[in-house]
Design a protein around this motif. Structure first.
Motif, PDB file in Angstrom:
ATOM      1  N   THR A   1      46.422  13.536  40.738  1.00 34.71           N
ATOM      2  CA  THR A   1      46.096  13.954  42.099  1.00 34.71           C
ATOM      3  C   THR A   1      47.362  13.895  42.952  1.00 34.71           C
ATOM      4  OG1 THR A   1      45.426  11.693  42.686  1.00 34.71           O
ATOM      5  CG2 THR A   1      43.723  13.165  41.825  1.00 34.71           C
ATOM      6  N   TYR A   2      47.236  13.400  44.175  1.00 36.01           N
ATOM      7  CA  TYR A   2      48.393  13.348  45.062  1.00 36.01           C
ATOM      8  C   TYR A   2      49.307  12.172  44.740  1.00 36.01           C
ATOM      9  CZ  TYR A   2      46.275  16.948  47.976  1.00 36.01           C
ATOM     10  OH  TYR A   2      45.747  18.129  48.420  1.00 36.01           O
TER      11      TYR A   2
ATOM     12  N   THR B   1      51.942  24.910  48.537  1.00 34.44           N
ATOM     13  CA  THR B   1      52.077  24.360  47.193  1.00 34.44           C
ATOM     14  C   THR B   1      50.754  23.791  46.690  1.00 34.44           C
ATOM     15  OG1 THR B   1      54.397  23.796  47.575  1.00 34.44           O
ATOM     16  CG2 THR B   1      53.291  22.655  45.768  1.00 34.44           C
ATOM     17  N   VAL B   2      50.409  24.119  45.440  1.00 38.93           N
ATOM     18  CA  VAL B   2      49.230  23.543  44.788  1.00 38.93           C
ATOM     19  C   VAL B   2      49.580  22.121  44.374  1.00 38.93           C
ATOM     20  CG1 VAL B   2      47.613  23.725  42.863  1.00 38.93           C
ATOM     21  CG2 VAL B   2      48.508  25.807  43.944  1.00 38.93           C
TER      22      VAL B   2
ATOM     23  N   MET C   1      45.771  22.733  47.997  1.00 36.61           N
ATOM     24  CA  MET C   1      47.119  23.039  48.456  1.00 36.61           C
ATOM     25  C   MET C   1      47.502  22.276  49.721  1.00 36.61           C
ATOM     26  SD  MET C   1      46.965  27.186  48.041  1.00 36.61           S
ATOM     27  CE  MET C   1      45.191  27.346  48.279  1.00 36.61           C
ATOM     28  N   ASP C   2      48.814  22.184  49.953  1.00 36.81           N
ATOM     29  CA  ASP C   2      49.293  21.757  51.257  1.00 36.81           C
ATOM     30  C   ASP C   2      48.732  22.713  52.297  1.00 36.81           C
ATOM     31  OD1 ASP C   2      50.851  19.766  50.139  1.00 36.81           O
ATOM     32  OD2 ASP C   2      52.645  21.025  50.044  1.00 36.81           O
ATOM     33  N   GLY C   3      48.396  22.180  53.448  1.00 42.96           N
ATOM     34  CA  GLY C   3      47.893  23.039  54.500  1.00 42.96           C
ATOM     35  C   GLY C   3      49.006  23.730  55.267  1.00 42.96           C
ATOM     36  N   PRO C   4      48.665  24.756  56.032  1.00 42.54           N
ATOM     37  CA  PRO C   4      49.660  25.435  56.860  1.00 42.54           C
ATOM     38  C   PRO C   4      50.108  24.529  58.007  1.00 42.54           C
ATOM     39  CG  PRO C   4      47.464  26.276  57.329  1.00 42.54           C
ATOM     40  CD  PRO C   4      47.320  25.355  56.163  1.00 42.54           C
TER      41      PRO C   4
ATOM     42  N   PRO D   1      49.379  22.714  39.174  1.00 41.12           N
ATOM     43  CA  PRO D   1      50.089  21.986  40.227  1.00 41.12           C
ATOM     44  C   PRO D   1      51.581  22.286  40.205  1.00 41.12           C
ATOM     45  CG  PRO D   1      48.454  20.553  39.235  1.00 41.12           C
ATOM     46  CD  PRO D   1      48.477  21.807  38.402  1.00 41.12           C
ATOM     47  N   GLY D   2      52.121  22.531  41.381  1.00 41.89           N
ATOM     48  CA  GLY D   2      53.520  22.903  41.509  1.00 41.89           C
ATOM     49  C   GLY D   2      53.710  24.372  41.823  1.00 41.89           C
ATOM     50  N   ASP D   3      52.738  25.225  41.434  1.00 40.02           N
ATOM     51  CA  ASP D   3      52.780  26.629  41.814  1.00 40.02           C
ATOM     52  C   ASP D   3      52.521  26.749  43.314  1.00 40.02           C
ATOM     53  OD1 ASP D   3      53.202  27.306  39.181  1.00 40.02           O
ATOM     54  OD2 ASP D   3      51.115  27.837  38.779  1.00 40.02           O
ATOM     55  N   SER D   4      52.780  27.917  43.870  1.00 38.63           N
ATOM     56  CA  SER D   4      52.531  28.121  45.296  1.00 38.63           C
ATOM     57  C   SER D   4      51.745  29.404  45.534  1.00 38.63           C
ATOM     58  CB  SER D   4      53.840  28.156  46.086  1.00 38.63           C
ATOM     59  OG  SER D   4      54.626  29.276  45.708  1.00 38.63           O
ATOM     60  N   PHE D   5      51.040  29.432  46.644  1.00 37.84           N
ATOM     61  CA  PHE D   5      50.280  30.605  47.070  1.00 37.84           C
ATOM     62  C   PHE D   5      50.856  31.100  48.390  1.00 37.84           C
ATOM     63  CE2 PHE D   5      47.464  29.038  43.952  1.00 37.84           C
ATOM     64  CZ  PHE D   5      46.499  29.982  43.663  1.00 37.84           C
TER      65      PHE D   5
END
Length: 296
Positions: free
Chosen positions: A72-73, A151-152, A164-167, A229-233
């Motif tokens: 997780t985190y 980031t996921v 993901m991290d939020g905006p 995890p580690g990819d981004s959207f």
């Protein structure tokens, strides 16, 4: 390197010294069929990287009896069949792999997904309320949500949803007072400082900003999710009229590749002009490929 002691009854600590930062890991038994390892004394990015690096290392070992690794985190849950392996063995392998981690460890190259989203209206019914809570206009909320790569960090419920991290909103977004009994697949939601795409129909209490027409999940796929995890959207707003052009397109087809169709979306997403203001700037995600037609 000397293997760390494994004689502590239920909890032990190991400090892994690297040039930067100092890493500290706490491990304890979790019921009769699991062990949890938690990163402590680290900044959030280092803690996240430590537990995910450790999960990768344990996955490569393929220890018999271990059937689940849930990073997780800042923690890693190792699930196992207690009839086939015991806590001590799992801890021994965990500490061995933790001790081997170092600056030379490299995770797989992260990928960037360019995802078309229709914001507001029937697809994002909570956009007006979220804008009011943040003291922003709806267009400003969309610009912030689609203006940076997210980031996921881990896979969550349901069905490996990308957490993901939020905006960069000015304040956290509260969850809904009354959760929905059904959230449509592809819904794009935010809560607190996090963002997510719902991969399949499910209940949910996160405010919905929009929805993507691409197919996020197909139970026939192996691996189940194209992201890790580690990819981004990067979300790219499109007009509602363009929904059908992307409907059923596999999310895997929205990976940014040099020279591929999604490259135009990358340039649009990184430009100074808000891509949501120009429907022609949205990612193509190769909607005319055979895979899209066969899975639609």
């Amino acid at each position: 390197m000397t293997e760390p002691s494994l004689r502590e009854p239920t909890m032990t600590e190991l400090s892994l010294r690297e040039p930067a930062p100092r890493r500290t890991l706490v491990v304890k038994d979790c019921g009769d069929s699991a062990v949890v390892a938690k990163a402590v004394g680290l900044d959030s990015e280092s803690a996240w990287r430590l537990v995910h690096d450790l999960a990768d290392a344990l996955d490569a070992v393929q220890l018999p009896g271990v059937h689940g690794l849930v990073p997780t985190y800042d923690a890693l849950l190792v699930e196992f069949d207690c009839a086939g392996v015991d806590h001590e063995t799992v801890r021994r392998v965990l500490w061995r792999e933790a001790a081997r981690l170092g600056a030379e460890h490299r995770r797989s190259t992260p990928r960037r997904f360019l995802v078309p989203v229709v914001y507001g209206g029937e697809h994002g019914p909570d956009l007006p309320e979220v804008a009011a809570q943040l003291g922003l206009s709806e267009s400003e909320v969309v610009a912030l949500h689609s203006g940076t790569d997210l980031t996921v960090r881990c896979l969550g419920a349901p069905a490996g949803a990308p957490m993901m991290d939020g905006p960069p909103f000015p304040v956290p977004v509260p969850r809904m007072a009354s959760p929905r009994t059904r959230v449509a697949p592809g819904s794009v939601a935010v809560a607190g400082r996090q963002a997510v795409i719902c991969p399949m129909p499910s209940p949910g209490g996160w405010p919905l900003l929009g929805r993507t027409p691409v197919r996020v999940l197909d139970l026939r796929d192996d691996p189940l999710t194209p992201y890790r995890p580690g990819d981004s959207f990067r979300f790219v707003p499109i007009e509602p009229e363009r929904w059908d052009a992307y409907a059923g397109v596999p999310l895997a087809d929205c990976v940014e590749l040099p020279g591929a169709a999604c490259a135009d979306a990358s340039r649009a997403a990184d430009s100074d002009v808000a891509p949501w203001a120009d429907s022609d700037a949205a990612p193509t995600c190769r909607p005319d490929t055979p895979s899209a037609a066969s899975h639609g």
